[in-house]
Design a protein around this motif. Structure first.
Motif, PDB file in Angstrom:
ATOM      1  N   PRO A  69       0.822  -1.210   0.000  1.00 54.14           N
ATOM      2  CA  PRO A  69       0.000   0.000   0.000  1.00 54.14           C
ATOM      3  C   PRO A  69       0.857   1.263   0.000  1.00 54.14           C
ATOM      4  CG  PRO A  69       0.029  -0.971   2.179  1.00 54.14           C
ATOM      5  CD  PRO A  69       0.774  -1.921   1.287  1.00 54.14           C
ATOM      6  N   TYR A  70       0.260   2.325  -0.530  1.00 51.57           N
ATOM      7  CA  TYR A  70       0.946   3.612  -0.657  1.00 51.57           C
ATOM      8  C   TYR A  70      -0.131   4.687  -0.622  1.00 51.57           C
ATOM      9  CZ  TYR A  70       4.333   6.944  -2.740  1.00 51.57           C
ATOM     10  OH  TYR A  70       5.176   8.000  -2.996  1.00 51.57           O
ATOM     11  N   PRO A  71       0.082   5.783   0.090  1.00 53.10           N
ATOM     12  CA  PRO A  71      -0.979   6.788   0.209  1.00 53.10           C
ATOM     13  C   PRO A  71      -1.405   7.365  -1.143  1.00 53.10           C
ATOM     14  CG  PRO A  71       0.668   7.137   1.900  1.00 53.10           C
ATOM     15  CD  PRO A  71       1.230   6.101   0.964  1.00 53.10           C
ATOM     16  N   THR A  72      -2.694   7.407  -1.363  1.00 54.83           N
ATOM     17  CA  THR A  72      -3.237   7.961  -2.616  1.00 54.83           C
ATOM     18  C   THR A  72      -2.829   9.408  -2.800  1.00 54.83           C
ATOM     19  OG1 THR A  72      -5.135   6.471  -2.360  1.00 54.83           O
ATOM     20  CG2 THR A  72      -5.366   8.276  -3.946  1.00 54.83           C
ATOM     21  N   ARG A  73      -2.757  10.163  -1.705  1.00 54.31           N
ATOM     22  CA  ARG A  73      -2.421  11.582  -1.815  1.00 54.31           C
ATOM     23  C   ARG A  73      -0.983  11.794  -2.277  1.00 54.31           C
ATOM     24  NH1 ARG A  73      -1.853  10.401   3.614  1.00 54.31           N
ATOM     25  NH2 ARG A  73       0.013  11.241   4.671  1.00 54.31           N
ATOM     26  N   PRO A  85      -7.964   5.870   0.991  1.00 55.40           N
ATOM     27  CA  PRO A  85      -6.776   6.619   1.404  1.00 55.40           C
ATOM     28  C   PRO A  85      -5.478   6.004   0.901  1.00 55.40           C
ATOM     29  CG  PRO A  85      -7.627   5.337   3.238  1.00 55.40           C
ATOM     30  CD  PRO A  85      -8.624   5.205   2.123  1.00 55.40           C
ATOM     31  N   PHE A  86      -5.533   4.706   0.542  1.00 54.79           N
ATOM     32  CA  PHE A  86      -4.351   4.030   0.029  1.00 54.79           C
ATOM     33  C   PHE A  86      -4.652   3.417  -1.333  1.00 54.79           C
ATOM     34  CE2 PHE A  86      -3.472   4.190   4.528  1.00 54.79           C
ATOM     35  CZ  PHE A  86      -2.112   4.450   4.574  1.00 54.79           C
ATOM     36  N   LEU A  87      -3.625   3.363  -2.154  1.00 55.29           N
ATOM     37  CA  LEU A  87      -3.657   2.594  -3.398  1.00 55.29           C
ATOM     38  C   LEU A  87      -2.580   1.528  -3.276  1.00 55.29           C
ATOM     39  CD1 LEU A  87      -0.927   3.919  -4.736  1.00 55.29           C
ATOM     40  CD2 LEU A  87      -2.517   5.640  -5.601  1.00 55.29           C
ATOM     41  N   SER A  88      -2.422   0.698  -4.296  1.00 50.87           N
ATOM     42  CA  SER A  88      -1.392  -0.336  -4.285  1.00 50.87           C
ATOM     43  C   SER A  88      -0.396  -0.093  -5.406  1.00 50.87           C
ATOM     44  CB  SER A  88      -2.014  -1.731  -4.455  1.00 50.87           C
ATOM     45  OG  SER A  88      -2.704  -2.116  -3.278  1.00 50.87           O
ATOM     46  N   ILE A  89       0.873  -0.325  -5.091  1.00 52.19           N
ATOM     47  CA  ILE A  89       1.922  -0.244  -6.107  1.00 52.19           C
ATOM     48  C   ILE A  89       2.719  -1.539  -6.089  1.00 52.19           C
ATOM     49  CG2 ILE A  89       2.164   2.269  -6.200  1.00 52.19           C
ATOM     50  CD1 ILE A  89       4.459   2.033  -4.177  1.00 52.19           C
ATOM     51  N   THR A  90       3.238  -1.912  -7.246  1.00 54.38           N
ATOM     52  CA  THR A  90       4.082  -3.091  -7.360  1.00 54.38           C
ATOM     53  C   THR A  90       5.492  -2.666  -7.730  1.00 54.38           C
ATOM     54  OG1 THR A  90       2.241  -4.541  -7.984  1.00 54.38           O
ATOM     55  CG2 THR A  90       4.458  -5.287  -8.549  1.00 54.38           C
ATOM     56  N   ASN A  91       6.446  -3.040  -6.871  1.00 57.75           N
ATOM     57  CA  ASN A  91       7.864  -2.781  -7.139  1.00 57.75           C
ATOM     58  C   ASN A  91       8.416  -3.919  -7.977  1.00 57.75           C
ATOM     59  OD1 ASN A  91       8.273  -1.674  -3.725  1.00 57.75           O
ATOM     60  ND2 ASN A  91       7.660  -0.494  -5.498  1.00 57.75           N
ATOM     61  N   VAL A 304       0.942  13.994 -13.762  1.00 59.58           N
ATOM     62  CA  VAL A 304       0.551  13.863 -12.360  1.00 59.58           C
ATOM     63  C   VAL A 304       1.733  13.262 -11.605  1.00 59.58           C
ATOM     64  CG1 VAL A 304      -1.039  12.794 -10.717  1.00 59.58           C
ATOM     65  CG2 VAL A 304      -1.874  13.565 -12.952  1.00 59.58           C
ATOM     66  N   LEU A 305       2.247  13.999 -10.642  1.00 58.72           N
ATOM     67  CA  LEU A 305       3.469  13.602  -9.950  1.00 58.72           C
ATOM     68  C   LEU A 305       3.220  12.539  -8.890  1.00 58.72           C
ATOM     69  CD1 LEU A 305       4.983  17.135  -9.168  1.00 58.72           C
ATOM     70  CD2 LEU A 305       5.117  15.836 -11.295  1.00 58.72           C
ATOM     71  N   ASN A 306       4.245  11.730  -8.649  1.00 61.99           N
ATOM     72  CA  ASN A 306       4.338  10.932  -7.439  1.00 61.99           C
ATOM     73  C   ASN A 306       5.033  11.817  -6.413  1.00 61.99           C
ATOM     74  OD1 ASN A 306       4.681   8.995  -5.439  1.00 61.99           O
ATOM     75  ND2 ASN A 306       6.477   8.101  -6.426  1.00 61.99           N
ATOM     76  N   ALA A 307       4.281  12.353  -5.483  1.00 63.23           N
ATOM     77  CA  ALA A 307       4.779  13.466  -4.673  1.00 63.23           C
ATOM     78  C   ALA A 307       4.789  13.157  -3.187  1.00 63.23           C
ATOM     79  CB  ALA A 307       3.953  14.721  -4.955  1.00 63.23           C
ATOM     80  N   ASN A 308       5.447  12.061  -2.808  1.00 64.26           N
ATOM     81  CA  ASN A 308       5.664  11.858  -1.376  1.00 64.26           C
ATOM     82  C   ASN A 308       6.763  12.786  -0.863  1.00 64.26           C
ATOM     83  OD1 ASN A 308       7.514  10.225  -2.900  1.00 64.26           O
ATOM     84  ND2 ASN A 308       8.108   9.198  -1.012  1.00 64.26           N
ATOM     85  N   THR A 309       7.593  13.286  -1.770  1.00 60.28           N
ATOM     86  CA  THR A 309       8.573  14.306  -1.412  1.00 60.28           C
ATOM     87  C   THR A 309       8.328  15.521  -2.291  1.00 60.28           C
ATOM     88  OG1 THR A 309      10.149  13.354  -2.970  1.00 60.28           O
ATOM     89  CG2 THR A 309      10.320  12.657  -0.682  1.00 60.28           C
ATOM     90  N   VAL A 310       8.535  16.684  -1.732  1.00 59.91           N
ATOM     91  CA  VAL A 310       8.181  17.918  -2.460  1.00 59.91           C
ATOM     92  C   VAL A 310       9.329  18.922  -2.395  1.00 59.91           C
ATOM     93  CG1 VAL A 310       5.676  17.717  -2.231  1.00 59.91           C
ATOM     94  CG2 VAL A 310       7.004  18.746  -0.376  1.00 59.91           C
ATOM     95  N   GLU A 311      10.568  18.399  -2.346  1.00 57.26           N
ATOM     96  CA  GLU A 311      11.704  19.320  -2.250  1.00 57.26           C
ATOM     97  C   GLU A 311      11.782  20.254  -3.459  1.00 57.26           C
ATOM     98  OE1 GLU A 311      13.945  15.438  -1.182  1.00 57.26           O
ATOM     99  OE2 GLU A 311      11.858  15.822  -1.664  1.00 57.26           O
ATOM    100  N   THR A 312      11.558  19.705  -4.643  1.00 61.31           N
ATOM    101  CA  THR A 312      11.695  20.489  -5.868  1.00 61.31           C
ATOM    102  C   THR A 312      10.605  20.075  -6.843  1.00 61.31           C
ATOM    103  OG1 THR A 312      13.343  18.888  -6.638  1.00 61.31           O
ATOM    104  CG2 THR A 312      14.192  20.902  -5.629  1.00 61.31           C
TER     105      THR A 312
END
Length: 375
Positions: A69-73, A85-91, A304-312
């Motif tokens: 699971p990974y947060p949808t936001r 609130p969560f979606l699923s991702i496969t690594n 549409v970004l994957n934005a768990n980090t927003v440094e730049t």
């Protein structure tokens, strides 16, 4: 956190590949973000033409590692109207093989994550602590291990030349490259599983990890690098061509030293990174995910970004535009690009409103090896 080697020692480490003159390091530019966006698109078009002439690797095989699971936001930054609130991702790991001009074989592992040790990443460690074990078993699926996949492919770990990640979030490399001291949590001093492999990484990421910003700390495991030998790394500056049809392109934004894998195959050019979690994130106008197409129209956003980090964030957006300019159209559905997320959005009954419109699932190029089926 302090690396066991100084800045000067990092500068002295050997590098790999041939620098790409048409793609100068975007993080070194003093231009405003809008100018950088136009420049990224133009330079990606130029690099596409020259990259296609380098040839193609012998084989590419996709190996599933874990679905989690990974947060949808985070994954669908601002665009999703899903109730989950969560979606699923496969690594997944990509195994890429080619031969140098002198006939020497090369093996690159892209995203060879040690899933077990990755659980200690602060964000995911905290999430696991709050999740009942029964629910965790329902939403997390481990598909295979790095070493198990290689065994089925008939590849000896000693024959692996390069390890590469789009960035080092969640990664613990101690069992892959070894350490110079006993590791209390592992109960041993691990010997390198890949004794001859170099970790291809941007110098910018090594510099950032040496002094993490608070926005970065939930996603890294800096203590895991304290005793790793510096010579395990092959730091690069910007974009390089590694071999026929295999390149590393610097795509800063998700992290300062983010990088993307670019490969030329029988179906054209593919790009892989975690700047986005779905192919439709690069053509959101074709997405059926709730809210995504409407959000893209309203805000005139083309990614549409994957934005768990927003440094730049602006740099990440520009990097996604560069990636979508490099990638060819999918032969299965030309509305979508051959952008292969290193962590791909995956349908799950537990996550209503997050079923992707289109998934790649794998990249396959060259002959099938040892009966291994792509995920």
């Amino acid at each position: 956190m302090h690396f066991p080697w100084g800045t000067g020692e990092v500068e002295d480490l050997p590098t790999v590949g041939t620098a790409v003159d048409t793609l100068p390091d975007p993080s070194r530019s003093d231009d405003p973000p809008g100018v950088r966006l136009r420049t990224a698109r133009a330079r990606a078009r130029a690099f596409r033409e020259e990259f296609a002439l380098t040839g193609a690797p012998d084989t590419i095989t996709t190996c599933d590692l874990v679905t989690l699971p990974y947060p949808t936001r985070f994954g669908l930054f601002r665009a999703s109207r899903a109730i989950a609130p969560f979606l699923s991702i496969t690594n997944r790991m990509l195994v890429i093989r080619w031969r140098e001009s002198d006939g020497r074989p090369r093996v690159l592992l892209f995203e060879p994550s040690d899933v077990e040790l990755g659980r200690s990443t602060p964000y995911f460690h905290d999430l696991r602590r709050k999740t009942p074990r029964g629910l965790e078993r329902l939403v997390v699926t481990e598909h295979g291990t790095v070493l198990g996949h290689l065994a089925r492919l008939g590849i000896r770990p000693a024959d692996v030349d390069y390890l590469m990640f789009d960035h080092l979030h969640t990664q613990d490399l101690r069992r892959w490259v070894g350490t110079r001291a006993h590791q209390d949590d592992l109960g041993a001093r691990p010997r390198a599983a890949f004794p001859h492999a170099k970790v291809i990484v941007q110098r910018d990421e090594l510099a950032a990890m040496a002094d993490l910003h608070p926005l970065q700390r939930p996603w890294y495991q800096p203590a895991a690098y304290r005793d790793v030998l510096p010579e395990a790394f092959a730091p690069i500056d910007g974009s390089v061509v590694l071999g026929p049809g295999v390149a590393v392109v610097k795509t800063p934004g998700h992290v300062f030293g983010n990088q993307s894998l670019v490969v030329n195959t029988s179906t054209g050019i593919w790009v892989s990174s975690e700047n986005a979690i779905a192919a439709e994130a690069l053509t959101p106008e074709h997405s059926r995910l709730p809210g995504v197409a409407g959000w893209a129209r309203q805000w005139q956003q083309e990614a549409v970004l994957n934005a768990n980090t927003v440094e730049t964030t602006a740099d990440q957006y520009n990097s996604l535009v560069l990636e979508k300019t490099l990638a060819d159209r999918s032969q299965r559905d030309p509305r979508f690009l051959q952008f292969f997320p290193s962590s791909e959005l995956t349908p799950a009954r537990t996550n209503p409103g997050t079923t992707p419109t289109f998934t790649h699932g794998h990249i396959t190029h060259g002959p099938t090896t040892h009966g291994v089926k792509p995920a």
